[in-house]
Enzyme design. Sequence first.
Site, PDB file in Angstrom:
ATOM      1  NE  ARG A   1     -21.436  38.778   2.154  1.00  0.00           N
ATOM      2  CZ  ARG A   1     -20.846  38.161   3.178  1.00  0.00           C
ATOM      3  NH1 ARG A   1     -19.844  37.328   2.987  1.00  0.00           N
ATOM      4  NH2 ARG A   1     -21.232  38.392   4.413  1.00  0.00           N
TER       5      ARG A   1
ATOM      6  CD  GLU B   1     -20.173  30.174   6.777  1.00  0.00           C
ATOM      7  OE1 GLU B   1     -19.690  30.597   7.821  1.00  0.00           O
ATOM      8  OE2 GLU B   1     -19.989  30.716   5.674  1.00  0.00           O
TER       9      GLU B   1
ATOM     10  CG  HIS C   1     -24.737  37.517  10.466  1.00  0.00           C
ATOM     11  ND1 HIS C   1     -25.134  36.641  11.451  1.00  0.00           N
ATOM     12  CD2 HIS C   1     -23.784  36.882   9.762  1.00  0.00           C
ATOM     13  CE1 HIS C   1     -24.430  35.517  11.339  1.00  0.00           C
ATOM     14  NE2 HIS C   1     -23.605  35.640  10.308  1.00  0.00           N
TER      15      HIS C   1
ATOM     16  NE  ARG D   1     -24.960  35.155   6.484  1.00  0.00           N
ATOM     17  CZ  ARG D   1     -23.705  35.447   6.380  1.00  0.00           C
ATOM     18  NH1 ARG D   1     -23.343  36.641   5.973  1.00  0.00           N
ATOM     19  NH2 ARG D   1     -22.789  34.552   6.676  1.00  0.00           N
TER      20      ARG D   1
ATOM     21  CG  HIS E   1     -22.719  40.568   8.394  1.00  0.00           C
ATOM     22  ND1 HIS E   1     -21.726  40.571   9.349  1.00  0.00           N
ATOM     23  CD2 HIS E   1     -22.410  39.570   7.523  1.00  0.00           C
ATOM     24  CE1 HIS E   1     -20.852  39.602   9.071  1.00  0.00           C
ATOM     25  NE2 HIS E   1     -21.234  38.994   7.963  1.00  0.00           N
TER      26      HIS E   1
END
Length: 545
Positions: A372, A114, A230, A276, A337
Amino acid sequence: MKEYPHFDVLVIGSGAAGLYAALCLPSSYSVGLITKDKLKTGASKWAQGGIAAAINSDDSPLLHLEDTLKAGAGLCDRAAVEFLVEHGASSIESLVDMGVAFDRHNSKLAMTLEAAHSRPRVLHAADTTGKAIVTTLTEQVLQKPNITVISQALALNLWLNQETGHCQGISLLHQQTISWISSSAVVLATGGGGQVFSQTTNPPVSTGDGVAMAWRSSAIVRDLEFVQFHPTALTKSGAPRFLISEAVRGEGAHLVDREGKRFAFAYHPDGELAPRDIVSRAIFTHLQKTGATNVYLDLRPIPAEKIRYRFPNIIRVCQQYGVDLFNEPIPVAPAAHYWMGGIEVDRMNRTSIPGLYAVGETASTGVHGANRLASNSLLECVVYAAQLSKLEIPSTQFVTEYELINIKEENWSGQTEQIAQMRNDLPMLVWQSAGICRTEEVLKNAISQVQAWHSQLIALPLSKYVSEISPNHQLNFNSAQAELQIRFYTETLNLLDIAYLILSSAVFRTESRGGHYRLDYPQVSSDWQVHTVVKEHSWSTSTLN
Ligand code: FAD
Ligand code: SIN
């Protein structure tokens, strides 16, 4: 006169954090597990991509640490992250032992990549990893004789001992009554607050109740300006902002504009796999430049067989809303998100209020910093909740007697209309003012509006049932409609409180970092490599641990 029920420990919330906490607490303790909806409802069940842990031979906790610190943009507490990554492997082992069926490749646990991970280290169960974890944890909880589940029960406020300041229980809306439950310790595991934004991937229960309750009781909360947007939520009229997992990009999907151009590389060398906040801002900027309402995620570079195996739920939901992802790209745009900030806790999940603990998204352990790293949240829920196995509580049990008061059926519809209007307008205001790009003037105007709504809300007659009730009274409404209205009131109050906290924290931090981007202060400032600390109405900073 009657006596309230007492538990050794009350856990509020039944997502991954609350369920795992309840399971880890010593089984000699009586545990009340309170949840405002069904047992499995929450963001955890919706988690798609997976859970990160450095367990492959080419990976290590050190690499996981470095990636987490880098994504956190200088604001992670290093020791908190070390604790997280070093306990990754044992936490996965514990989940596997309990029965979570992660995907395997030749009998070895399968990993995906990811964004901002330097290695493929995300374990998954197709694209419904959260459901697999929550289902297993729920089965375990239901087998434990020391755990009593109380569902469809909304925690309203914390109950603090007026002399010692110790948290000794909560007030609760349940079965048409408002009553009190006493306990020697309370663990808040109430999840995030995405519902304060009109565009969110979060479920309806994510109304920030834990942060709001703790703040109203003067607990220290921190870093509330840091919200992760997100990059890829489904954007189709009539469809919810359903998450299209980052794992899709990890497996090779391209982010393209309406001309089919892969524009993300113009904003960062890692393109669609950049952190992100960068990808979300790239999309936001690109949409402003082009005037479009969404960009697209093209899965066609991934072999069809792999898509079928890895993303069956995404295929199903897209089909439901008329998108055949094998033949066309999915329309997507960013949505709120994850909330990096929360109730300040130490390594044992202790908050600044004795007897009050917090775990999961509602807590601020220091692991996520300003942004995060994907799939670190489920890991944090499990690693930190496990610390509650060491919880020691005072042996004293106090008794409070109460009087039952029957409240006559009242017509509250006028009040409910006013609340519904706020509930509709607030998320749009917060999205426009504290969304992906922020400025002081817009934030300050939004704060004034939120304060005005707050004054209106607490002036409603309904307010007295939630804020002013004494532990010597249990209120019986004898009406399902009244229960719904009190719940609606309370969640709106919580949303207004967290809106005020997010907006004010965003004004306070005059720099841009991670999930907080100020157009009027677009640079990172070394003076701001500190936590934002909030107690009541006072904002200050604290150094990193
Ligand atoms: P939740 O799972 O949200 O649980 C909160 C619980 O508290 C719920 O049971 C709720 O009903 C209850 N509750 C709330 N308020 C009250 C109250 N007042 N009284 C009683 N009960 C209350 N993270 C990852 O690491 N990997 C992923 O792949 C991933 N995918 C995600 C996908 C989506 C769509 C979303 C929204 C998030 C995703 N995340 C992911 C983030 C992660 O899922 C959450 O941060 C994590 O699940 C939070 O767990 P939690 O237990 O703290 O909260
Ligand atoms: C996703 O699957 O993209 C979400 C993962 C996460 O939020 O950690």
